[in-house]
Every structure is written in structure tokens, then in C-alpha cells.
Design an enzyme around this catalytic site. Structure first.
Site, PDB file in Angstrom:
ATOM      1  CG  ASP A  15      -1.969   1.098   1.166  1.00  0.00           C
ATOM      2  OD1 ASP A  15      -2.141   1.699   0.087  1.00  0.00           O
ATOM      3  OD2 ASP A  15      -2.609   1.352   2.191  1.00  0.00           O
ATOM      4  CG  ASP A  59      -4.147   4.301  -3.623  1.00  0.00           C
ATOM      5  OD1 ASP A  59      -3.271   3.680  -3.000  1.00  0.00           O
ATOM      6  OD2 ASP A  59      -5.345   4.289  -3.304  1.00  0.00           O
TER       7      ASP A  59
END
Ligand code: NAG
Ligand code: NAG
Ligand code: NAG
Length: 441
Positions: free
Chosen positions: A102, A315
Site C-alpha cells: 500500500d 495509489d
């Protein structure tokens, strides 16, 4: 706890963990597998799963923007459902673990065998057992690194307890240090030994935890002192099982498996304490037409002291790209004009979530869908072929999978980053990318 181990922790953490890390030499390398790779899903099922995942994450990012003014309050942000998994070994003797990757959060954590089973998520591999490892040591709460996690406190033993919140829920644990071995490279890292997990069912996807790559002090990137990292994600579909890769430190860089020009743009400075990587998007071109939107539409703006809105984040944890409403509307209008007779209605059933999407016959995608270019400051153009922003949603139909996004910010998701090698050069504050055959790395 043997005194020698305790000593090791103090030495490591008080002189910054970097001194205990081998990752600084050749760097770390990790194989990335898509979470659905083992699921035997059809292409259409994969898209539906990704759409559902994207909705959760977007709803969450939006909520965060509303509450925290763009997440500017130092709360770590936040995974709802992530997509790519890296395997690693932890401890001595080594125990196997799997982590979701992440770029939108910082902490590295894994569920521990001291977890009360009823409040920990199911995972494919056994929980990590700290007592069975000679290299585990708890981090005392007096250590500076304890305070690097936004919610932390001293437990009764003087250990560092922490809480990390995500879109998918919350994890509670204590900070320890351990030896992590990746596909290549090892690092000694402070990590959360998680003993309490309250997350949406299935959000961990059978993995053991998370590896945060954000800007904060506790991320893998910061702890190893890495000045850069890069990743290359293989195709969602038709990838013949090939894995993507993540490189942290010296091993990161473009060139291998790349073709075409390397484009570079500066990162935008984000709100303090925010783990995100912001990019300066200034415009979009569809086919030959530049969209009539102001270049300031995507700016990160301070609307009150300390309250930031807008901006564009890149992201690794969002499947699909979403654009602020005005940009989405301009994009949809232009595509509608260019695709005129080729447009078909979206599939009727509700669970695709594609009820208002632009769709064409699947066999027409490569013939009629134009290239979409994201223009970044400094002349860096990211050209997306149809397969990087359109996806098959049933046997006959393919639809655009860029969403009308959050009211506050835009997100560049990982579907758009397929077969692109991307480099986060933190030392120089620059983001670079190059088209690549990621299965060849
Ligand atoms: C996977 O998909 C193939 C082809 O659709 C099918 O024949 C096979 O039974 C599936 N395997 C599992 C474990 O579901
Ligand atoms: C963890 O390891 C210790 C030491 O090897 C062992 O005694 C204990 O049973 C293990 N705990 C679990 C839950 O496996
Ligand atoms: C859209 O319409 C124009 C003019 O009617 C035509 O030239 C063009 O080929 C059409 N485009 C598509 C993708 O069908």
C-alpha cells in the site's frame, strides 16, 4: 527476553533502524501477485470484483477528505481493499508471511499468534509466532519510533502499543523489531505485531498483513532509508501468471523491460503527516482533443489553515482511477462525441455498478477507443492505451473504468498503471514512468 536481544533493539532503534538494514546495499526486490490470481475467476468476474473494491476504497477516501480535510491531521490513511500481495519471510528460523502492498499508508504489520482468534482475520499462512523467533524484540514505548505511529501508548510492560485505522477497519498491536527477508534483500524493521483485528470480512484477502510504502517514518521505504522505489504491475488479464515486481532502494529504477521515453514530473508537497504521494496533473487529452478544463482543477488547495482539499494521488491500493466530477464530465462528453455510433448501453444487471458507464462492443475496443493522455507538469505525458482504462464487463461489452470520483480529490489507480514501470524518486522529489513489459522483469 534475553538481554542480548534487548540490547540489539536499543542499538538499532536509537541509531535509526537504517544501520541494521542490509536493504541499503543492493536494495529489496519483491514479487507481486494480484490477490485474485489464485481465484480462477473469469475476466468479467475480475472486473466486477475490482469495481466493488474500488467503490469501498473511494467511499472511504471521500469520507477521509470530509473529516480530515484531505487527511491533513496525521491520521494514517487507509486501505479498503488492496490488490497486490508480496511474500516474505520473517524471523529466525524464518516464518512465511504475505502482505498487501500500500502506497497509501505507512505501518508494516502482520497478525501474531498471540492474536485472539475470534478477533483476528483469517489468513492463509499460520500467524507469526514471536516466541518461536530468536530475532524478535519488542520496542520500548520510550523509543522515538513508537511515537511515529499516530495512535500509540505505553502498555504495562513498557512496550509500545499502537492502533492503526484503515478504510477496512482497525488493527491493534504492539511494535517490535524483526528480520524480514524478501525475494532478494533483507531488512530489520519495526513492525506491528497485531493481536486484534477489526476489519471488513475478506479485506485482508487471506494475507497476513500490510506493507506500507507511504511517506511516514514507519513505512518500509522510510525505515530502510530508501531514496527510491519502483514497481511494475503485469496485466490484470491475459498475463499468463506472470508476477509484477516491487523494488525498494538501490534496485529501483527504470530501463529494464521498458520501451519508449521516460517521463518525469515533480511530486506535489502533500499535507503534513499524510502518507500519500500527490502528482501535478494539469490536463487530459482524448484522441487528438485536449479537454476544455482549467489546469487548476486538480490542484491541492488550502481552503482554511491546515485544511487541504483537491489534489491527485497515485495509489497502488485503488483498482481504478477516479476523477473529480468536472473532469469526469468533460472526459465522458468528449468520449461520447468521439465514439458516437459505437456506444452501446451498459449491461443491464445492477451488480456491475456500471449503470451509467460508457460502453462499446468488446470486439470494437481496440478499433474505436482513443488513447487517453494524462498531462503532468513539466511535460510528462502518460498515454493510456484502451486496455489501461477500458475493461470487459460481460461476454459482449467493455466499459470505461474511470469513475466520477470523490468530490475532493482524484486518484490514479493501479489498473491504469498496468505494464508501466513507475519510479518514486524520493531524494529528488520526482515521479517517473515508462511503458514496459512488466512480465519480462
Ligand atoms: C477453474 O476454471 C476452469 C476453466 O473454467 C475449470 O475447468 C476448473 O474446474 C476451475 N477450477 C476450480 C478450482 O474452480
Ligand atoms: C509459539 O512458539 C512457542 C515456542 O516455540 C511455542 O511454545 C508455542 O506453542 C507457539 N505458539 C503457537 C500459538 O503456535
Ligand atoms: C463518429 O461520427 C463521425 C461522423 O458522423 C464519423 O466520421 C466517425 O467515424 C464516427 N466515429 C466512430 C468511432 O464511430
Amino acid at each position: 527476553m534475553a538481554p542480548t536481544l534487548f540490547f540489539l533493539v536499543l542499538v538499532c532503534s536509537s541509531t535509526a533502524l537504517i544501520t541494521c538494514t542490509n536493504g541499503g546495499g543492493a536494495g529489496l526486490r519483491m514479487k507481486l501477485t494480484h490477490v485474485d490470481a489464485k481465484g480462477n475467476y473469469t475476466t468479467e468476474e475480475l472486473v466486477r470484483r475490482a469495481i466493488a473494491a474500488g467503490r469501498h476504497r473511494l467511499a472511504f477516501l471521500d469520507a477521509m477528505a470530509g473529516v480530515g480535510g484531505g487527511g491533513g491531521v496525521g491520521v494514517p490513511v487507509h486501505w479498503a481493499t488492496l490488490q497486490y500481495v508480496a511474500e516474505y519471510l520473517i524471523g529466525d528460523p524464518p516464518q512465511r508471511a504475505e502482505a498487501l502492498i500500500d502506497t497509501g499508508s505507512d505501518l508494516v504489520w502482520t497478525q501474531c499468534s498471540t492474536c485472539l482468534r475470534k478477533v483476528c482475520a483469517k489468513q492463509t499462512l499460520p500467524y507469526y509466532n514471536a516466541s518461536a523467533s530468536s530475532t524478535f524484540a519488542p520496542v520500548p514505548c520510550t523509543e522515538k519510533i513508537c511515537a511515529a505511529n499516530y495512535f500509540h501508548f505505553c502498555d504495562l510492560d513498557g512496550g509500545c502499543s499502537l492502533i492503526a485505522g484503515y478504510g477496512a477497519g482497525t488493527v491493534v498491536g504492539s511494535l517490535g523489531t524483526e528480520v524480514f527477508a524478501f525475494q532478494s534483500g533483507t531488512a530489520e524493521l519495526a513492525f506491528g505485531c497485531v493481536t486484534f483485528t477489526i476489519i471488513t470480512q475478506g479485506a485482508l484477502q487471506g494475507s497476513s498483513g500490510l506493507i506500507g510504502l507511504g511517506r511516514g517514518r514507519l513505512s518500509l521505504v522510510s525505515q530502510t532509508g530508501a531514496k527510491k522505489f519502483s514497481y511494475c504491475l503485469t496485466r490484470y488479464f491475459h498475463n499468463n501468471g506472470a508476477s509484477g515486481h516491487l523494488f525498494v532502494g538501490a534496485s529501483a529504477g527504470l530501463g529494464a523491460a521498458g520501451h519508449g521515453a521516460v517521463m518525469t514530473t515533480p511530486f506535489v508537497k502533500g499535507p503534513k503527516g499524510n502518507p500519500f504521494y500527490y502528482l501535478p496533473l494539469v490536463g487530459l487529452t482524448v484522441g487528438k482533443t485536449r479537454l476544455p478544463i482549467p489546469s487548476t482543477l486538480f490542484d491541492l488547495r488550502e481552503i482554511a489553515p491546515g485544511i487541504m482539499v483537491g489534489g491527485v494521488i497515485i495509489d497502488s491500493g485503488s483498482p481504478f482511477t477516479s476523477l473529480v466530477r468536472d473532469a469526469y464530465d468533460a472526459l465522458a462528453a468528449e468520449l461520447t462525441a468521439q465514439l458516437n455510433n459505437s456506444l452501446v448501453p451498459p449491461p443491464g444487471d445492477d451488480d456491475t455498478g456500471m449503470d451509467s458507464a460508457l460502453c462499446v462492443a468488446r470486439r470494437d475496443v481496440d478499433k474505436v477507443v482513443p488513447t487517453l493522455v494524462f498531462h503532468f507538469r513539466g511535460g510528462a505525458d502518460m498515454a493510456l492505451p484502451p486496455e489501461n482504462y477500458w475493461a470487459p464487463v460481460d461476454k459482449a461489452t467493455a466499459c470505461m473504468v474511470i469513475a466520477a470520483g470523490g468530490r475532493y480529490r482524484s486518484v490514479i489507480g493501479n489498473f491504469q498503471q498496468q505494464n508501466m514501470h513507475v519510479l518514486y524518486d524520493l531524494a529528488n522529489g520526482e515521479f517517473s514512468f515508462q511503458a514496459a513489459d512488466c512480465s519480462a522483469l
